[in-house]
Write a protein that holds these residues in place. Structure first.
Motif, PDB file in Angstrom:
ATOM      1  N   PHE A  62       3.344 -16.865  28.752  1.00  0.00           N
ATOM      2  CA  PHE A  62       2.458 -16.367  27.699  1.00  0.00           C
ATOM      3  C   PHE A  62       1.074 -16.057  28.272  1.00  0.00           C
ATOM      4  CE2 PHE A  62       1.041 -17.468  23.033  1.00  0.00           C
ATOM      5  CZ  PHE A  62       0.638 -16.157  22.855  1.00  0.00           C
ATOM      6  N   LYS A  63       0.516 -16.971  29.051  1.00  0.00           N
ATOM      7  CA  LYS A  63      -0.798 -16.763  29.662  1.00  0.00           C
ATOM      8  C   LYS A  63      -0.786 -15.544  30.585  1.00  0.00           C
ATOM      9  CE  LYS A  63      -1.827 -21.729  29.715  1.00  0.00           C
ATOM     10  NZ  LYS A  63      -2.008 -22.909  30.598  1.00  0.00           N
ATOM     11  N   THR A  64       0.268 -15.414  31.369  1.00  0.00           N
ATOM     12  CA  THR A  64       0.381 -14.276  32.282  1.00  0.00           C
ATOM     13  C   THR A  64       0.423 -12.973  31.501  1.00  0.00           C
ATOM     14  OG1 THR A  64       1.576 -15.622  33.897  1.00  0.00           O
ATOM     15  CG2 THR A  64       1.761 -13.234  34.114  1.00  0.00           C
ATOM     16  N   PHE A  65       1.168 -12.952  30.395  1.00  0.00           N
ATOM     17  CA  PHE A  65       1.260 -11.745  29.574  1.00  0.00           C
ATOM     18  C   PHE A  65      -0.096 -11.377  28.979  1.00  0.00           C
ATOM     19  CE2 PHE A  65       5.592 -11.608  30.350  1.00  0.00           C
ATOM     20  CZ  PHE A  65       6.251 -10.631  29.614  1.00  0.00           C
ATOM     21  N   ILE A  66      -0.889 -12.359  28.592  1.00  0.00           N
ATOM     22  CA  ILE A  66      -2.230 -12.081  28.067  1.00  0.00           C
ATOM     23  C   ILE A  66      -3.091 -11.420  29.143  1.00  0.00           C
ATOM     24  CG2 ILE A  66      -4.366 -13.117  27.188  1.00  0.00           C
ATOM     25  CD1 ILE A  66      -2.034 -13.081  25.172  1.00  0.00           C
ATOM     26  N   LEU A  67      -3.065 -11.969  30.340  1.00  0.00           N
ATOM     27  CA  LEU A  67      -3.851 -11.407  31.443  1.00  0.00           C
ATOM     28  C   LEU A  67      -3.351 -10.021  31.834  1.00  0.00           C
ATOM     29  CD1 LEU A  67      -4.172 -14.641  33.626  1.00  0.00           C
ATOM     30  CD2 LEU A  67      -5.967 -13.582  32.226  1.00  0.00           C
ATOM     31  N   ALA A  68      -2.038  -9.845  31.803  1.00  0.00           N
ATOM     32  CA  ALA A  68      -1.458  -8.547  32.154  1.00  0.00           C
ATOM     33  C   ALA A  68      -1.810  -7.487  31.116  1.00  0.00           C
ATOM     34  CB  ALA A  68       0.060  -8.676  32.296  1.00  0.00           C
ATOM     35  N   PHE A 123      -0.139   4.298  28.729  1.00  0.00           N
ATOM     36  CA  PHE A 123       0.748   4.104  29.876  1.00  0.00           C
ATOM     37  C   PHE A 123       2.096   4.764  29.639  1.00  0.00           C
ATOM     38  CE2 PHE A 123       3.823   2.280  32.643  1.00  0.00           C
ATOM     39  CZ  PHE A 123       3.144   2.184  33.854  1.00  0.00           C
ATOM     40  N   PHE A 124       2.709   4.490  28.502  1.00  0.00           N
ATOM     41  CA  PHE A 124       4.037   5.053  28.253  1.00  0.00           C
ATOM     42  C   PHE A 124       3.985   6.570  28.060  1.00  0.00           C
ATOM     43  CE2 PHE A 124       5.230   0.634  27.460  1.00  0.00           C
ATOM     44  CZ  PHE A 124       6.469   0.598  28.089  1.00  0.00           C
ATOM     45  N   THR A 125       2.924   7.062  27.453  1.00  0.00           N
ATOM     46  CA  THR A 125       2.781   8.510  27.277  1.00  0.00           C
ATOM     47  C   THR A 125       2.681   9.210  28.621  1.00  0.00           C
ATOM     48  OG1 THR A 125       1.676   8.208  25.140  1.00  0.00           O
ATOM     49  CG2 THR A 125       1.365  10.318  26.245  1.00  0.00           C
ATOM     50  N   ASN A 126       1.904   8.644  29.533  1.00  0.00           N
ATOM     51  CA  ASN A 126       1.686   9.272  30.834  1.00  0.00           C
ATOM     52  C   ASN A 126       2.881   9.159  31.765  1.00  0.00           C
ATOM     53  OD1 ASN A 126      -0.865   9.947  30.012  1.00  0.00           O
ATOM     54  ND2 ASN A 126      -1.910   8.322  31.139  1.00  0.00           N
ATOM     55  N   ASN A 127       3.786   8.234  31.489  1.00  0.00           N
ATOM     56  CA  ASN A 127       4.916   8.008  32.390  1.00  0.00           C
ATOM     57  C   ASN A 127       6.257   8.428  31.797  1.00  0.00           C
ATOM     58  OD1 ASN A 127       4.026   6.334  34.992  1.00  0.00           O
ATOM     59  ND2 ASN A 127       2.766   5.668  33.273  1.00  0.00           N
ATOM     60  N   GLN A 128       6.241   9.072  30.638  1.00  0.00           N
ATOM     61  CA  GLN A 128       7.497   9.491  30.011  1.00  0.00           C
ATOM     62  C   GLN A 128       8.121  10.663  30.762  1.00  0.00           C
ATOM     63  OE1 GLN A 128       7.062  11.517  26.148  1.00  0.00           O
ATOM     64  NE2 GLN A 128       4.871  11.710  26.570  1.00  0.00           N
ATOM     65  N   LYS A 155       6.956  -2.131  34.104  1.00  0.00           N
ATOM     66  CA  LYS A 155       7.160  -3.478  34.647  1.00  0.00           C
ATOM     67  C   LYS A 155       6.383  -3.659  35.955  1.00  0.00           C
ATOM     68  CE  LYS A 155      10.547  -6.938  35.987  1.00  0.00           C
ATOM     69  NZ  LYS A 155      11.939  -7.415  35.871  1.00  0.00           N
ATOM     70  N   LYS A 156       6.411  -2.660  36.791  1.00  0.00           N
ATOM     71  CA  LYS A 156       5.710  -2.738  38.083  1.00  0.00           C
ATOM     72  C   LYS A 156       4.204  -2.921  37.870  1.00  0.00           C
ATOM     73  CE  LYS A 156       4.748   0.046  42.207  1.00  0.00           C
ATOM     74  NZ  LYS A 156       4.986   1.351  42.882  1.00  0.00           N
ATOM     75  N   HIS A 157       3.618  -2.111  37.001  1.00  0.00           N
ATOM     76  CA  HIS A 157       2.171  -2.168  36.811  1.00  0.00           C
ATOM     77  C   HIS A 157       1.757  -3.370  35.964  1.00  0.00           C
ATOM     78  CE1 HIS A 157       1.015   1.559  38.803  1.00  0.00           C
ATOM     79  NE2 HIS A 157       2.102   2.098  38.301  1.00  0.00           N
ATOM     80  N   PHE A 158       2.622  -3.790  35.059  1.00  0.00           N
ATOM     81  CA  PHE A 158       2.307  -4.934  34.203  1.00  0.00           C
ATOM     82  C   PHE A 158       2.072  -6.190  35.037  1.00  0.00           C
ATOM     83  CE2 PHE A 158       3.380  -8.330  31.107  1.00  0.00           C
ATOM     84  CZ  PHE A 158       2.551  -7.954  30.058  1.00  0.00           C
ATOM     85  N   SER A 193      12.581  -6.269  31.296  1.00  0.00           N
ATOM     86  CA  SER A 193      13.758  -5.734  31.979  1.00  0.00           C
ATOM     87  C   SER A 193      13.420  -4.434  32.709  1.00  0.00           C
ATOM     88  CB  SER A 193      14.880  -5.471  30.971  1.00  0.00           C
ATOM     89  OG  SER A 193      15.255  -6.666  30.327  1.00  0.00           O
ATOM     90  N   ASP A 194      14.232  -4.120  33.715  1.00  0.00           N
ATOM     91  CA  ASP A 194      14.042  -2.894  34.494  1.00  0.00           C
ATOM     92  C   ASP A 194      15.303  -2.035  34.397  1.00  0.00           C
ATOM     93  OD1 ASP A 194      13.589  -0.888  36.293  1.00  0.00           O
ATOM     94  OD2 ASP A 194      12.925  -2.200  37.926  1.00  0.00           O
TER      95      ASP A 194
END
Length: 254
Positions: free
Chosen positions: A101-107, A121-126, A139-142, A156-157
């Motif tokens: 949870f803490k990692t997700f907040i920082l990410a 992010f999703f718009t630019n990478n679609q 996932k990589k950038h997160f 998931s990847d």
């Protein structure tokens, strides 16, 4: 059943389940508690992240996540102090614990500060007719922030063969233009035609019984097969059939 009969059957089930009553028993109720765009995005993302197992437990634990963030998820992500993260220590949902949870907040903070946020992010990478490469890039950038290896399993990847059910569900929530008020349609620059069905045990089993899916595993190859079949039924809004498949499986025991 002919293709026309199958489409008519599934369209009827979409009409039955794609309505506000669906929200009452579904994790999507969590982001529906918010009005600020970023609050909806972040609460939806965190809720989708823990959306496996008993639905009542998912909803209760997602509510707890919001409570621990003062019910202002965007403000918490962007402005928390280190001691605020300590308050997350009691949280656990199955294998998603307070460290995750803490990692997700920082990410998420890093994503909004340095990548323009979730929508950007999703718009630019679609890619045309597929968001699966964007999920892989996400996932990589997160996980650019410091993290334990165990935490990466919570996203998931698809490029590693996963059906990525939870994040595909999240993208349905954010992207799909829903005249019935269930999905948000917040992200205007991604086409619903590119969305993939959140493939899980319920939707997979129903899809097999209806002849939409032959592959036995619920993996990335099965997702591609199901997406292809659903796009033949509605090429502009194929993921609307998630309501039909899920409803038939969960509520009707089809």
């Amino acid at each position: 059943m002919t293709k026309a009969e199958l489409k008519e059957f599934l369209d009827e089930k979409v009409a039955l389940y794609n309505n506000p009553k669906f929200i009452e028993s579904d994790p999507i109720q969590i982001p529906h508690q918010f009005s600020l765009k970023e609050d909806i995005e972040i609460s939806g993302f965190l809720t989708a992240t823990i959306a496996w197992g008993n639905r009542k437990m998912i909803i209760n634990n997602a509510k707890r996540m919001m409570d621990l963030m003062g019910n202002s998820p965007y403000d918490f992500v962007m402005n928390h102090k280190e001691y605020h993260l300590d308050n997350l220590e009691p949280f656990v949902h199955r294998t998603f614990n307070s460290t995750d949870f803490k990692t997700f907040i920082l990410a998420l903070q890093n994503l909004y500060q340095n990548h323009g946020g979730l929508e950007t992010f999703f718009t630019n990478n679609q890619q045309e007719l597929s968001l699966q490469p964007a999920i892989s890039a996400f996932k990589k950038h997160f996980f650019e922030v410091a993290h334990l290896p165990r935490t990466t399993k919570h996203i998931s990847d698809p490029m590693q063969g996963s059906a990525a059910k939870r994040i595909n569900m999240y993208l349905r929530w954010m992207v799909r233009q829903d005249n019935n008020g269930v999905d948000f349609g917040l992200w205007k620059n991604i086409s619903a035609a590119a969305l993939s069905c959140p493939l899980d045990v319920h939707s997979g089993n129903v899809a097999r019984k209806l002849g939409l899916l032959t592959r036995k595993q619920n993996d990335g190859k099965a997702l591609l097969e199901l997406d292809t079949a659903l796009r033949k039924l509605d090429k502009t809004d194929p993921v609307k059939y998630d309501f039909a498949l899920f409803g038939l499986g969960v509520f009707e025991g089809f």
